[in-house]
Design an enzyme around this catalytic site. Structure first.
Site, mmCIF file in Angstrom:
data_model
loop_
_atom_site.group_PDB
_atom_site.id
_atom_site.type_symbol
_atom_site.label_atom_id
_atom_site.label_comp_id
_atom_site.label_asym_id
_atom_site.label_seq_id
_atom_site.Cartn_x
_atom_site.Cartn_y
_atom_site.Cartn_z
ATOM 1 N N HIS A 14 129.007 -36.156 -19.419
ATOM 2 C CA HIS A 14 128.598 -36.634 -18.107
ATOM 3 C C HIS A 14 127.766 -35.582 -17.392
ATOM 4 O O HIS A 14 127.873 -34.396 -17.683
ATOM 5 C CB HIS A 14 129.782 -37.069 -17.233
ATOM 6 N N GLU A 68 132.828 -29.392 -20.075
ATOM 7 C CA GLU A 68 134.298 -29.351 -19.984
ATOM 8 C C GLU A 68 134.951 -29.540 -21.351
ATOM 9 O O GLU A 68 136.153 -29.283 -21.509
ATOM 10 C CB GLU A 68 134.793 -30.411 -18.996
ATOM 11 N N HIS A 84 137.160 -27.135 -9.326
ATOM 12 C CA HIS A 84 135.889 -27.655 -8.793
ATOM 13 C C HIS A 84 135.698 -27.221 -7.341
ATOM 14 O O HIS A 84 135.258 -28.000 -6.512
ATOM 15 C CB HIS A 84 135.864 -29.178 -8.853
ATOM 16 N N HIS A 139 139.190 -36.242 -16.361
ATOM 17 C CA HIS A 139 139.885 -36.081 -15.072
ATOM 18 C C HIS A 139 139.049 -36.579 -13.888
ATOM 19 O O HIS A 139 139.179 -36.072 -12.766
ATOM 20 C CB HIS A 139 140.302 -34.613 -14.875
#
Lengths: 283, 117
Positions: free
Chosen positions: A191, A238, A59, A12
């Site tokens: 990441h 995630e 977030h 995303h």
């Protein structure tokens, strides 16, 4: 009774939202990512989910550190997006399905998950971008958002996420409405945005995850959260939502599509589609 | 019962309860940047805005330095810091380059090279 038709998972990265807004899907940088969606769109056209449950992480749009729930479930008729502070265009509101929300809440609490329920919930890029990727024409079905805490440790463990996914699968299949439902996970894969290790990507681990998510998601529950951070990066955790999505598919599973591309922004971007065929429980 | 400290992960701060307490004021200020009016107020008078949120001297210095590693050391969480970075016109490649001491081009090349891994 509702039918759980399958699960999808996709990264995303906010830059994807900007690429969509700027119609850059066929630019050299973006083409290898967007071209991976054909089989996912074909599959969605075939199974036509009427409602989706979206497992994502906030977030810092809806939740701040003043109150940080581990798992929270949206229970609204509509979910708005809003300004996240760095210039992504604000999307139109998304339709909810309060009936499925409350059914899921009832079922998960009965299975001893202590949830936060949200009759108002702002959904950030982690919810909006996957919806736009899977339904680029804007004809997405109503959704039930389930938000995981991936901001402040302790995070839910891989095993807890797996168990939540299993319970969610049972909840969906016990929903009395005669509707087709899909589960979507968003985020990942490897990441890391912060620290001297910023830019960390681990292709070997991502490919292992993609294989296990299809064939043996329980195998991923052996990792501690810290091990997941070490192997997939601070934000690579995630993958917890992907584990939950895969765990929800308790029927006969069929791998439809995987796509993996490095890099999108700072991220190893991935896409996964698994079909689920309900196996009748013994009488 | 005391818990033994977990093994550190190189180049990585795990944002746990200790970090969340330390960074609360800084992160709370950055969270306010979801609102365009607050972003504008910060730009108009940065010091006054930091005062309003009660930043510690270390956090104020980190904000003034624009140094991401320093902001993280002051308890900043990257999700909230990203909103400050937005005001400063920095994207995540800029942040990555700064934290790793690389040029933005070199940082992008490093990301690209991960595809071969």
């Amino acid at each position: 009774m509702a039918k759980l038709v399958g699960g999808l998972a996709v990264s995303h990265v906010p830059a994807i939202g900007r690429a969509i807004a700027d119609h850059k899907q066929q630019d050299a940088y973006w083409k290898p990512f967007f071209d991976g969606f054909g089989p996912a769109h074909d599959w969605l056209a075939k199974v036509r989910p009427e409602v989706v449950v979206v497992l994502y992480n906030d977030h810092g749009l809806n939740f701040f550190l003043d109150k940080m729930p581990t798992f929270s479930v949206g229970a609204a008729a509509q979910y708005s997006n809003a300004d996240e502070g760095w210039g992504l265009p604000v999307r139109h509101p998304f339709k909810g399905d309060p009936d499925l929300s409350w059914h899921v809440i009832e079922h998960l609490v009965e299975e001893e998950f202590d949830l936060v329920t949200c009759q108002e919930l702002l959904v950030d890029h982690a919810f909006c971008i996957p919806m736009e990727l899977f339904w680029p024409n804007g004809d997405m079905p109503p959704a039930v958002p389930i938000c995981f805490n991936t901001v402040q440790h302790p995070l839910p463990s891989a095993l807890r996420s797996y168990k939540l996914g299993q319970a969610l699968g049972r909840a969906i299949e016990s929903w009395p409405e005669d509707k087709r439902v899909a589960v979507i996970a968003t985020g990942g894969l490897s990441h890391q945005l912060d620290g001297e290790r910023a830019g960390f990507i681990n292709k070997e681990f991502d490919l292992l995850c993609l294989d296990r998510l299809v064939n043996d998601p329980k195998a991923l529950t052996g990792y501690t959260t810290r091990e997941l951070v070490a192997l997939s990066g601070s934000q690579g955790v995630e993958v917890l939502m992907w584990i939950a999505m895969s765990a929800a598919l308790t029927g006969r599973r069929r791998h439809i599509h995987s796509h993996y591309h490095i890099p999108i922004s700072n991220t190893a971007a991935a896409l996964l589609v698994i079909e689920n065929e309900a196996v009748p429980s013994p009488a | 019962m005391t818990r033994s400290a977990p093994a550190p992960i190189p180049g990585t701060t795990v944002f746990d309860g200790a970090e969340a307490q330390k960074g609360y004021a800084l992160n709370r200020m950055c969270f306010s940047f979801n609102d365009a009016a607050n972003r504008a107020a910060f730009v108009v008078d940065e010091a006054a805005y930091c005062d309003r949120y009660g930043l510690t001297p270390e956090q104020r210095a980190a904000v003034a330095s624009r140094n991401v590693l320093q902001l993280i050391a002051a308890g900043g969480n990257i999700y909230y810091l990203a909103k400050l970075a937005g005001i400063l016109g920095l994207n995540v490649q800029d942040l990555g380059a700064q934290q790793t001491g690389m040029s933005v081009e070199a940082f992008k090349a490093k990301l690209q090279a991960s595809a071969q891994g």
